[in-house]
Design an enzyme around this catalytic site. Sequence first.
Site, PDB file in Angstrom:
ATOM      1  N   ASP A  58      19.162  14.453  68.062  1.00  0.00           N
ATOM      2  CA  ASP A  58      20.737  14.869  67.972  1.00  0.00           C
ATOM      3  C   ASP A  58      21.174  16.118  68.619  1.00  0.00           C
ATOM      4  O   ASP A  58      22.014  16.789  68.389  1.00  0.00           O
ATOM      5  CB  ASP A  58      20.759  15.312  66.450  1.00  0.00           C
ATOM      6  CG  ASP A  58      19.765  16.324  65.787  1.00  0.00           C
ATOM      7  OD1 ASP A  58      19.324  17.128  66.820  1.00  0.00           O
ATOM      8  OD2 ASP A  58      19.685  16.420  64.760  1.00  0.00           O
ATOM      9  N   GLU A  63      14.813   8.086  65.737  1.00  0.00           N
ATOM     10  CA  GLU A  63      15.143   9.236  64.426  1.00  0.00           C
ATOM     11  C   GLU A  63      16.793   8.852  64.264  1.00  0.00           C
ATOM     12  O   GLU A  63      17.615   9.829  63.990  1.00  0.00           O
ATOM     13  CB  GLU A  63      15.127  10.637  64.962  1.00  0.00           C
ATOM     14  CG  GLU A  63      15.112  11.442  63.555  1.00  0.00           C
ATOM     15  CD  GLU A  63      14.516  13.037  63.946  1.00  0.00           C
ATOM     16  OE1 GLU A  63      15.400  13.774  64.436  1.00  0.00           O
ATOM     17  OE2 GLU A  63      13.352  13.413  63.745  1.00  0.00           O
ATOM     18  N   GLU A  76      24.904  18.967  65.973  1.00  0.00           N
ATOM     19  CA  GLU A  76      23.992  17.942  65.649  1.00  0.00           C
ATOM     20  C   GLU A  76      24.465  16.749  64.933  1.00  0.00           C
ATOM     21  O   GLU A  76      24.229  15.649  65.165  1.00  0.00           O
ATOM     22  CB  GLU A  76      22.672  18.576  65.103  1.00  0.00           C
ATOM     23  CG  GLU A  76      21.924  19.420  65.995  1.00  0.00           C
ATOM     24  CD  GLU A  76      22.176  21.014  66.071  1.00  0.00           C
ATOM     25  OE1 GLU A  76      23.228  21.274  65.284  1.00  0.00           O
ATOM     26  OE2 GLU A  76      21.761  21.487  66.817  1.00  0.00           O
ATOM     27  N   HIS A 127      16.523  29.210  64.326  1.00  0.00           N
ATOM     28  CA  HIS A 127      17.243  29.137  65.673  1.00  0.00           C
ATOM     29  C   HIS A 127      18.614  28.467  65.489  1.00  0.00           C
ATOM     30  O   HIS A 127      19.395  28.594  66.527  1.00  0.00           O
ATOM     31  CB  HIS A 127      16.459  28.370  66.669  1.00  0.00           C
ATOM     32  CG  HIS A 127      16.428  26.905  66.335  1.00  0.00           C
ATOM     33  ND1 HIS A 127      15.517  26.146  65.421  1.00  0.00           N
ATOM     34  CD2 HIS A 127      17.137  25.857  66.815  1.00  0.00           C
ATOM     35  CE1 HIS A 127      15.788  25.046  65.483  1.00  0.00           C
ATOM     36  NE2 HIS A 127      16.871  24.758  66.195  1.00  0.00           N
ATOM     37  N   ARG A 146      22.486  27.244  65.234  1.00  0.00           N
ATOM     38  CA  ARG A 146      23.710  28.167  65.432  1.00  0.00           C
ATOM     39  C   ARG A 146      24.198  28.767  64.041  1.00  0.00           C
ATOM     40  O   ARG A 146      24.703  29.747  64.019  1.00  0.00           O
ATOM     41  CB  ARG A 146      24.704  27.092  65.661  1.00  0.00           C
ATOM     42  CG  ARG A 146      24.671  26.888  67.561  1.00  0.00           C
ATOM     43  CD  ARG A 146      25.814  26.027  67.787  1.00  0.00           C
ATOM     44  NE  ARG A 146      26.236  26.408  69.433  1.00  0.00           N
ATOM     45  CZ  ARG A 146      25.326  26.263  70.158  1.00  0.00           C
ATOM     46  NH1 ARG A 146      24.089  25.611  70.213  1.00  0.00           N
ATOM     47  NH2 ARG A 146      25.453  26.510  71.619  1.00  0.00           N
ATOM     48  N   HIS A 179      12.141  32.017  68.934  1.00  0.00           N
ATOM     49  CA  HIS A 179      12.986  31.109  69.798  1.00  0.00           C
ATOM     50  C   HIS A 179      13.456  31.849  71.197  1.00  0.00           C
ATOM     51  O   HIS A 179      13.992  33.023  71.006  1.00  0.00           O
ATOM     52  CB  HIS A 179      14.143  30.426  68.891  1.00  0.00           C
ATOM     53  CG  HIS A 179      14.825  29.147  69.589  1.00  0.00           C
ATOM     54  ND1 HIS A 179      15.504  29.232  70.726  1.00  0.00           N
ATOM     55  CD2 HIS A 179      14.606  27.853  69.316  1.00  0.00           C
ATOM     56  CE1 HIS A 179      16.033  27.967  71.002  1.00  0.00           C
ATOM     57  NE2 HIS A 179      15.306  27.173  70.369  1.00  0.00           N
TER      58      HIS A 179
HETATM   59  C1  UD1 Z   1      18.820  23.180  70.958  1.00  0.00           C
HETATM   60  C2  UD1 Z   1      19.561  22.075  70.226  1.00  0.00           C
HETATM   61  C3  UD1 Z   1      19.300  22.176  68.862  1.00  0.00           C
HETATM   62  C4  UD1 Z   1      17.645  22.013  68.563  1.00  0.00           C
HETATM   63  C5  UD1 Z   1      17.106  23.256  69.440  1.00  0.00           C
HETATM   64  C6  UD1 Z   1      15.764  22.956  69.298  1.00  0.00           C
HETATM   65  C7  UD1 Z   1      21.772  21.847  71.076  1.00  0.00           C
HETATM   66  C8  UD1 Z   1      23.373  21.781  71.249  1.00  0.00           C
HETATM   67  N1  UD1 Z   1      21.054  22.479  70.325  1.00  0.00           N
HETATM   68  O1  UD1 Z   1      19.229  24.563  70.511  1.00  0.00           O
HETATM   69  O2  UD1 Z   1      19.687  21.009  68.165  1.00  0.00           O
HETATM   70  O3  UD1 Z   1      17.535  22.216  67.332  1.00  0.00           O
HETATM   71  O4  UD1 Z   1      17.513  23.162  70.801  1.00  0.00           O
HETATM   72  O5  UD1 Z   1      15.052  24.312  69.467  1.00  0.00           O
HETATM   73  O6  UD1 Z   1      21.429  20.695  71.848  1.00  0.00           O
HETATM   74  N2  UD1 Z   1      16.173  29.152  76.190  1.00  0.00           N
HETATM   75  C9  UD1 Z   1      15.339  29.717  77.338  1.00  0.00           C
HETATM   76  N3  UD1 Z   1      14.424  28.967  77.369  1.00  0.00           N
HETATM   77  C10 UD1 Z   1      13.952  27.593  76.744  1.00  0.00           C
HETATM   78  C11 UD1 Z   1      14.720  27.345  75.866  1.00  0.00           C
HETATM   79  C12 UD1 Z   1      16.141  28.103  75.521  1.00  0.00           C
HETATM   80  O7  UD1 Z   1      15.457  30.970  77.745  1.00  0.00           O
HETATM   81  O8  UD1 Z   1      12.988  26.968  77.122  1.00  0.00           O
HETATM   82  C13 UD1 Z   1      17.593  30.073  75.946  1.00  0.00           C
HETATM   83  C14 UD1 Z   1      18.635  30.101  77.081  1.00  0.00           C
HETATM   84  O9  UD1 Z   1      19.239  31.123  77.258  1.00  0.00           O
HETATM   85  C15 UD1 Z   1      19.397  28.854  76.735  1.00  0.00           C
HETATM   86  C16 UD1 Z   1      19.237  29.184  75.186  1.00  0.00           C
HETATM   87  O10 UD1 Z   1      18.186  29.328  74.801  1.00  0.00           O
HETATM   88  O11 UD1 Z   1      20.714  29.028  77.254  1.00  0.00           O
HETATM   89  C17 UD1 Z   1      19.970  28.133  74.397  1.00  0.00           C
HETATM   90  O12 UD1 Z   1      19.223  26.920  74.340  1.00  0.00           O
HETATM   91  P1  UD1 Z   1      19.993  25.641  73.879  1.00  0.00           P
HETATM   92  O13 UD1 Z   1      19.272  24.210  74.272  1.00  0.00           O
HETATM   93  O14 UD1 Z   1      21.639  25.441  74.516  1.00  0.00           O
HETATM   94  O15 UD1 Z   1      20.218  25.858  72.166  1.00  0.00           O
HETATM   95  P2  UD1 Z   1      19.109  25.835  71.362  1.00  0.00           P
HETATM   96  O16 UD1 Z   1      19.585  26.926  70.471  1.00  0.00           O
HETATM   97  O17 UD1 Z   1      17.672  26.011  72.024  1.00  0.00           O
HETATM   98  N1  UDP Z   2       7.286  24.276  67.073  1.00  0.00           N
HETATM   99  C1  UDP Z   2       6.441  24.862  68.119  1.00  0.00           C
HETATM  100  N2  UDP Z   2       6.348  26.113  68.553  1.00  0.00           N
HETATM  101  C2  UDP Z   2       6.801  27.161  67.653  1.00  0.00           C
HETATM  102  C3  UDP Z   2       7.993  26.734  66.625  1.00  0.00           C
HETATM  103  C4  UDP Z   2       8.010  25.200  66.564  1.00  0.00           C
HETATM  104  O1  UDP Z   2       5.593  24.113  68.528  1.00  0.00           O
HETATM  105  O2  UDP Z   2       6.858  28.230  68.013  1.00  0.00           O
HETATM  106  C5  UDP Z   2       7.552  22.948  66.997  1.00  0.00           C
HETATM  107  C6  UDP Z   2       7.232  22.575  65.659  1.00  0.00           C
HETATM  108  O3  UDP Z   2       6.198  22.106  64.956  1.00  0.00           O
HETATM  109  C7  UDP Z   2       8.273  21.073  65.473  1.00  0.00           C
HETATM  110  C8  UDP Z   2       9.253  21.458  66.597  1.00  0.00           C
HETATM  111  O4  UDP Z   2       8.841  22.611  67.430  1.00  0.00           O
HETATM  112  O5  UDP Z   2       7.608  20.142  65.755  1.00  0.00           O
HETATM  113  C9  UDP Z   2      10.483  21.881  65.922  1.00  0.00           C
HETATM  114  O6  UDP Z   2      11.320  22.387  66.861  1.00  0.00           O
HETATM  115  P1  UDP Z   2      12.603  23.361  66.796  1.00  0.00           P
HETATM  116  O7  UDP Z   2      12.546  24.111  65.328  1.00  0.00           O
HETATM  117  O8  UDP Z   2      13.057  24.135  67.854  1.00  0.00           O
HETATM  118  O9  UDP Z   2      13.891  22.346  66.631  1.00  0.00           O
HETATM  119  P2  UDP Z   2      14.474  21.276  65.325  1.00  0.00           P
HETATM  120  O10 UDP Z   2      13.402  20.470  64.608  1.00  0.00           O
HETATM  121  O11 UDP Z   2      15.085  22.277  64.393  1.00  0.00           O
HETATM  122  O12 UDP Z   2      15.450  20.726  66.069  1.00  0.00           O
END
Ligand code: UD1
Ligand code: UDP
Length: 383
Positions: free
Chosen positions: A97, A119, A133, A209, A211, A242
Amino acid sequence: MDLLTCCVVGTRPEAIKMAPVIMELRKECGMHPYVLATGQHAEMLRQSLSFFQILPDADLAIMRDRQSLDYITASVLSGVGEALDKVRPDLVLVHGDTSTTFASALAAFYRRIPVGHVEAGLRSGNLYLPFPEEANRLLVDRISTLLFAPTEWAKNNLLAEGYDASKIWVTGNTVIDALLWGIEKVKSPNLPELKQIPETDRILLLTAHRRESWGEPLYAICRALRQILAEEDGLWAVIPVHKNPAVREIMAKELYGMSKVILCEPLDYPDFIWAMKRSTLILSDSGGIQEEATAIKKPVLVLREVTERPEALNSGTAILVGHDTEKIVTESLRLLRSNEAYEELIERSGYPFGTGDAAKRIATAIKEAVQKGYLRDAFGRRD
Ligand code: UD1
Ligand code: UDP
């Protein structure tokens, strides 16, 4: 059969949950997975894929600091679109999602390439929770040809919305495949900070993490954690933070330097599995962790107002607590202090998300769909 399947991954959970499918398709004769990373996540995506020894065939590397939903959606749409024009797959598989999921499915749809949604059918019933999502799930299901629902409940959501039963397969959740594959390889943690926790002490594992958790809810969660730690002896908090700055700034401000608090970078999957197994209690707003915690029989307090995974509440180990400090503290202490309450939760839980054969079921479903002509017929005649 000769089927080129483009598997798109953008974020950590997509990597972990698509990995078993990619590994399964690699084993199957005639099914050629092409792994396209959008790079919506950078380090967190690479970290997760590398555990499964998956190197993307292409990486669009779109991530920017504090990226907006518009930016992710637009860059994934055009980047994945261009990649699909070059690769010309027969099927595009997306997971979950995220913005990557939605924009990639749309790029495939625009090219009349059938989409398989891994999923499918999860619903919170509130378009704004989680945001964005819930909308992404609805939109992706709408433009998908094959719907891989993890549970009967998810399938029933799709049926209630009028989807054709013949295009829905109940597969279980691929995260259970990933977890069971990984758990066998995990003996002890790699991170030195985790090694320092005395064996006699307990661990509370915290992740947040979403929003919906940014701002005041995160402060409320941190306040709750401080109270719990103040009231319980021999309890450590492990908090893999995160990478999102919206999360890191608050967590660092509120929790940095506290005794028995390990505030660390996102853990690689084996260390995270170790931490889940070793923890007494998990507090999380994550989707995937609700499923994993249920499979390994660990209580998880869900830091959200609603969940699209009611199976984790009804026949799993999850309890919905929202963002209320008082409620988080009360429920945590109840489970930490009462063996009876703890055991009752564990005993009532089953395996609602499957037992680790979801990827195999998805591969079988794809073969069935090919044989029945569903891909060929998805958009009428394809040129
Ligand atoms: C995203 C997904 C969310 C999912 C989550 C899993 C969307 C809108 N959101 O949220 O559904 O649950 O991933 O973790 O698709 N960043 C880094 N390095 C990384 C990853 C992220 O620096 O490896 C930082 C960056 O500044 C980036 C910010 O995190 O701009 C946000 O990342 P983003 O993918 O937009 O949103 P998430 O909160 O990670
Ligand atoms: N996870 C990981 N390292 C971490 C935190 C989570 O490998 O430090 C794994 C966790 O086991 C799960 C997945 O990341 O499989 C969940 O990701 P996240 O919580 O970022 O996203 P969501 O499932 O809420 O979309």
